[in-house]
Design a protein around this motif. Structure first.
Motif, PDB file in Angstrom:
ATOM      1  N   SER A   7       0.834  -1.182   0.000  1.00 47.38           N
ATOM      2  CA  SER A   7       0.000   0.000   0.000  1.00 47.38           C
ATOM      3  C   SER A   7       0.875   1.240   0.000  1.00 47.38           C
ATOM      4  CB  SER A   7      -0.910  -0.054   1.232  1.00 47.38           C
ATOM      5  OG  SER A   7      -0.832   1.080   1.988  1.00 47.38           O
ATOM      6  N   ASP A   8       0.263   2.392  -0.323  1.00 45.95           N
ATOM      7  CA  ASP A   8       0.996   3.658  -0.295  1.00 45.95           C
ATOM      8  C   ASP A   8       1.446   3.999   1.122  1.00 45.95           C
ATOM      9  OD1 ASP A   8       0.663   3.960  -2.999  1.00 45.95           O
ATOM     10  OD2 ASP A   8      -1.159   5.172  -2.816  1.00 45.95           O
ATOM     11  N   LEU A   9       0.850   3.330   2.114  1.00 49.57           N
ATOM     12  CA  LEU A   9       1.202   3.606   3.505  1.00 49.57           C
ATOM     13  C   LEU A   9       2.456   2.851   3.940  1.00 49.57           C
ATOM     14  CD1 LEU A   9      -2.356   3.351   5.121  1.00 49.57           C
ATOM     15  CD2 LEU A   9      -1.148   5.418   4.414  1.00 49.57           C
ATOM     16  N   ASP A  10       2.929   1.937   3.099  1.00 50.16           N
ATOM     17  CA  ASP A  10       4.044   1.085   3.494  1.00 50.16           C
ATOM     18  C   ASP A  10       5.388   1.746   3.204  1.00 50.16           C
ATOM     19  OD1 ASP A  10       2.197  -0.757   4.284  1.00 50.16           O
ATOM     20  OD2 ASP A  10       2.297  -1.930   2.447  1.00 50.16           O
ATOM     21  N   ASN A  11       5.730   2.726   4.015  1.00 50.83           N
ATOM     22  CA  ASN A  11       7.017   3.401   3.931  1.00 50.83           C
ATOM     23  C   ASN A  11       7.828   2.968   5.149  1.00 50.83           C
ATOM     24  OD1 ASN A  11       9.212   5.075   3.846  1.00 50.83           O
ATOM     25  ND2 ASN A  11       8.069   6.980   3.629  1.00 50.83           N
ATOM     26  N   TRP A  12       8.604   1.903   4.982  1.00 54.14           N
ATOM     27  CA  TRP A  12       9.286   1.293   6.125  1.00 54.14           C
ATOM     28  C   TRP A  12      10.267   2.238   6.790  1.00 54.14           C
ATOM     29  CZ3 TRP A  12       5.759  -1.950   5.710  1.00 54.14           C
ATOM     30  CH2 TRP A  12       5.515  -2.710   4.578  1.00 54.14           C
ATOM     31  N   SER A  13      10.766   3.227   6.064  1.00 52.62           N
ATOM     32  CA  SER A  13      11.751   4.147   6.641  1.00 52.62           C
ATOM     33  C   SER A  13      11.162   5.004   7.761  1.00 52.62           C
ATOM     34  CB  SER A  13      12.352   5.051   5.551  1.00 52.62           C
ATOM     35  OG  SER A  13      11.355   5.862   4.958  1.00 52.62           O
ATOM     36  N   LEU A  14       9.838   5.015   7.882  1.00 58.07           N
ATOM     37  CA  LEU A  14       9.209   5.759   8.981  1.00 58.07           C
ATOM     38  C   LEU A  14       9.607   5.170  10.341  1.00 58.07           C
ATOM     39  CD1 LEU A  14       5.586   6.300   7.591  1.00 58.07           C
ATOM     40  CD2 LEU A  14       7.399   8.020   7.817  1.00 58.07           C
ATOM     41  N   LEU A  15      10.050   3.923  10.347  1.00 56.46           N
ATOM     42  CA  LEU A  15      10.478   3.294  11.605  1.00 56.46           C
ATOM     43  C   LEU A  15      11.771   3.909  12.132  1.00 56.46           C
ATOM     44  CD1 LEU A  15       9.742  -0.427  10.668  1.00 56.46           C
ATOM     45  CD2 LEU A  15       8.585   0.885  12.460  1.00 56.46           C
ATOM     46  N   ASN A  16      12.431   4.714  11.292  1.00 55.26           N
ATOM     47  CA  ASN A  16      13.662   5.386  11.724  1.00 55.26           C
ATOM     48  C   ASN A  16      13.388   6.682  12.472  1.00 55.26           C
ATOM     49  OD1 ASN A  16      15.282   3.448  10.357  1.00 55.26           O
ATOM     50  ND2 ASN A  16      14.902   4.521   8.432  1.00 55.26           N
ATOM     51  N   ASN A  17      12.160   7.226  12.314  1.00 59.34           N
ATOM     52  CA  ASN A  17      11.868   8.528  12.932  1.00 59.34           C
ATOM     53  C   ASN A  17      10.431   8.618  13.417  1.00 59.34           C
ATOM     54  OD1 ASN A  17      10.723   9.075  10.162  1.00 59.34           O
ATOM     55  ND2 ASN A  17      12.898   9.173   9.655  1.00 59.34           N
ATOM     56  N   GLU A  18       9.503   8.995  12.526  1.00 60.60           N
ATOM     57  CA  GLU A  18       8.127   9.253  12.957  1.00 60.60           C
ATOM     58  C   GLU A  18       7.478   8.074  13.677  1.00 60.60           C
ATOM     59  OE1 GLU A  18       9.321   9.929   9.970  1.00 60.60           O
ATOM     60  OE2 GLU A  18       8.435  11.735   9.055  1.00 60.60           O
ATOM     61  N   LEU A  19       7.769   6.865  13.243  1.00 62.19           N
ATOM     62  CA  LEU A  19       7.155   5.682  13.858  1.00 62.19           C
ATOM     63  C   LEU A  19       8.186   4.831  14.611  1.00 62.19           C
ATOM     64  CD1 LEU A  19       4.593   4.558  11.133  1.00 62.19           C
ATOM     65  CD2 LEU A  19       4.270   6.052  13.101  1.00 62.19           C
ATOM     66  N   MET A  20       9.205   5.496  15.133  1.00 64.94           N
ATOM     67  CA  MET A  20      10.200   4.771  15.920  1.00 64.94           C
ATOM     68  C   MET A  20       9.576   4.140  17.161  1.00 64.94           C
ATOM     69  SD  MET A  20      13.895   6.083  17.355  1.00 64.94           S
ATOM     70  CE  MET A  20      14.547   6.351  15.704  1.00 64.94           C
ATOM     71  N   SER A  21       8.454   4.688  17.603  1.00 67.77           N
ATOM     72  CA  SER A  21       7.785   4.146  18.796  1.00 67.77           C
ATOM     73  C   SER A  21       7.356   2.689  18.576  1.00 67.77           C
ATOM     74  CB  SER A  21       6.566   4.995  19.154  1.00 67.77           C
ATOM     75  OG  SER A  21       5.639   5.038  18.081  1.00 67.77           O
ATOM     76  N   LEU A  22       7.035   2.315  17.327  1.00 63.34           N
ATOM     77  CA  LEU A  22       6.642   0.936  17.049  1.00 63.34           C
ATOM     78  C   LEU A  22       7.849   0.009  17.169  1.00 63.34           C
ATOM     79  CD1 LEU A  22       4.270  -0.842  16.306  1.00 63.34           C
ATOM     80  CD2 LEU A  22       4.771  -0.461  13.894  1.00 63.34           C
ATOM     81  N   ARG A  23       8.995   0.478  16.706  1.00 60.20           N
ATOM     82  CA  ARG A  23      10.242  -0.286  16.886  1.00 60.20           C
ATOM     83  C   ARG A  23      10.527  -0.453  18.381  1.00 60.20           C
ATOM     84  NH1 ARG A  23      16.061   0.921  14.720  1.00 60.20           N
ATOM     85  NH2 ARG A  23      15.058   2.575  13.534  1.00 60.20           N
ATOM     86  N   HIS A  24      10.357   0.624  19.145  1.00 60.28           N
ATOM     87  CA  HIS A  24      10.607   0.577  20.585  1.00 60.28           C
ATOM     88  C   HIS A  24       9.635  -0.372  21.293  1.00 60.28           C
ATOM     89  CE1 HIS A  24      12.791   4.722  20.516  1.00 60.28           C
ATOM     90  NE2 HIS A  24      13.565   3.728  20.155  1.00 60.28           N
ATOM     91  N   LYS A  25       8.432  -0.469  20.757  1.00 60.47           N
ATOM     92  CA  LYS A  25       7.446  -1.389  21.329  1.00 60.47           C
ATOM     93  C   LYS A  25       7.949  -2.829  21.220  1.00 60.47           C
ATOM     94  CE  LYS A  25       2.610  -2.902  20.640  1.00 60.47           C
ATOM     95  NZ  LYS A  25       2.892  -4.297  20.233  1.00 60.47           N
ATOM     96  N   VAL A  26       8.479  -3.187  20.060  1.00 62.65           N
ATOM     97  CA  VAL A  26       9.015  -4.533  19.850  1.00 62.65           C
ATOM     98  C   VAL A  26      10.214  -4.765  20.770  1.00 62.65           C
ATOM     99  CG1 VAL A  26      10.088  -6.101  18.194  1.00 62.65           C
ATOM    100  CG2 VAL A  26       8.195  -4.641  17.477  1.00 62.65           C
ATOM    101  N   ILE A  27      11.084  -3.768  20.874  1.00 60.11           N
ATOM    102  CA  ILE A  27      12.267  -3.892  21.732  1.00 60.11           C
ATOM    103  C   ILE A  27      11.866  -4.093  23.187  1.00 60.11           C
ATOM    104  CG2 ILE A  27      14.265  -2.649  22.666  1.00 60.11           C
ATOM    105  CD1 ILE A  27      14.566  -1.319  19.914  1.00 60.11           C
ATOM    106  N   LEU A  28      10.880  -3.329  23.644  1.00 58.29           N
ATOM    107  CA  LEU A  28      10.424  -3.445  25.029  1.00 58.29           C
ATOM    108  C   LEU A  28       9.838  -4.824  25.307  1.00 58.29           C
ATOM    109  CD1 LEU A  28       9.957  -2.155  27.783  1.00 58.29           C
ATOM    110  CD2 LEU A  28       7.778  -1.248  26.915  1.00 58.29           C
TER     111      LEU A  28
END
Length: 277
Positions: A7-28
């Motif tokens: 989808s147009d929403l699938d911009n994985w690079s957002l995990l580096n900044n705007e959506l880093m909280s989702l990465r942090h969720k997995v880490i936690l």
């Protein structure tokens, strides 16, 4: 299996900044599991669901298989392939133990748990050599080499820095002597903390050009590990389709994505959050 265009929403690079909280969720969640007294199967299950986060990347690692069987006797917890282009695939075979399993005794001797894991890997190596023809079918590569110019590496995930900090030198020496990488569970945490997410793969696809959606979905960080059954079906279909060539990932990309599954819960959370940016 998931065979959908991104989808147009699938911009994985957002995990580096705007959506880093989702990465942090997995880490936690991972850190909470590591400090718990969980069973080995729970670590296996978590890493399988998060294989795209912990084992794969957008550059050379696109295949992760869990619980892959070596004949009727042995089971490898995870097998991760690295694309080598003209050199073929190379493989890392990983044995998962426990974070609260102490790798060394107070005398600096390998613990019973670590000794058992090392013996397991020796068994894998012996099976690969003794069953070379079957091994080459199961692990597409240019031959089976476990020593000189090796295209197989072996790793044991055991303990944490807290319970093995006194024995770092022994760990490194043992690893060198045996040709087995001994990793703490903290290593995976640090990998995910430092990882850079790309919106699409930059793999060399000159041998078989990839579409833009294939490039994007090969880089999807929410990919799950393939099962032994899925991997064997993929290999059979690859042979039936007469898909050959040294550049394994580019030539097999369409079929590989057909057999890929994704962590729907995390992917949905990512897309929902992306829509709000």
């Amino acid at each position: 299996m998931c065979y959908q265009k991104p989808s147009d929403l699938d911009n994985w690079s957002l995990l580096n900044n705007e959506l880093m909280s989702l990465r942090h969720k997995v880490i936690l969640e991972w850190q909470e599991l590591v400090v718990s007294n969980a069973k080995e199967e729970q670590y296996q299950k978590f890493l399988s669901k998060q294989a795209g986060m912990f084992f794969l990347d957008a550059h050379s690692k696109f295949i992760c298989i869990e619980k892959i069987r070596l004949g009727a006797d042995y089971v490898i917890d995870f097998a991760v392939a690295t694309e080598g282009y003209s050199n073929g695939l190379s493989w890392e075979l990983i044995e998962i133990e426990l974070p609260h399993a102490i790798p060394f005794t107070k005398e600096g001797i390998p613990s019973a748990r670590l000794s058992r894991a090392i013996q397991q890997i020796h068994n894998w190596k012996r099976w690969l050599i003794d069953n070379r023809r079957d091994a080459e079918k199961l692990f597409p590569a240019y031959g089976i080499r476990t020593k000189r110019n090796a295209n197989f590496k072996f790793s044991v995930l055991i303990g944490t820095r807290d319970n093995s900090s006194l024995w770092i030198e022994q760990r490194e020496q043992l690893s060198t002597n045996l040709g087995i990488e001994l990793l703490s569970f903290d290593r995976l945490t640090e990998w995910l903390e430092r990882r850079w997410f790309s919106n699409k793969t930059f793999i060399d696809s000159s041998s078989r050009p990839l579409t833009e959606w294939q490039k994007k979905y090969l880089a999807n960080p929410f990919a799950m590990a393939m099962s032994d059954k899925e991997w064997r079906k993929f290999l059979k279909e690859r042979i039936r389709g007469k898909i050959y060539g040294a550049h394994f990932t580019p030539t097999s990309a369409e079929l590989l994505l057909k057999y890929r599954s994704f962590n729907k819960e995390l992917l949905t959370q990512f897309q929902s959050a992306s829509a709000e940016i």
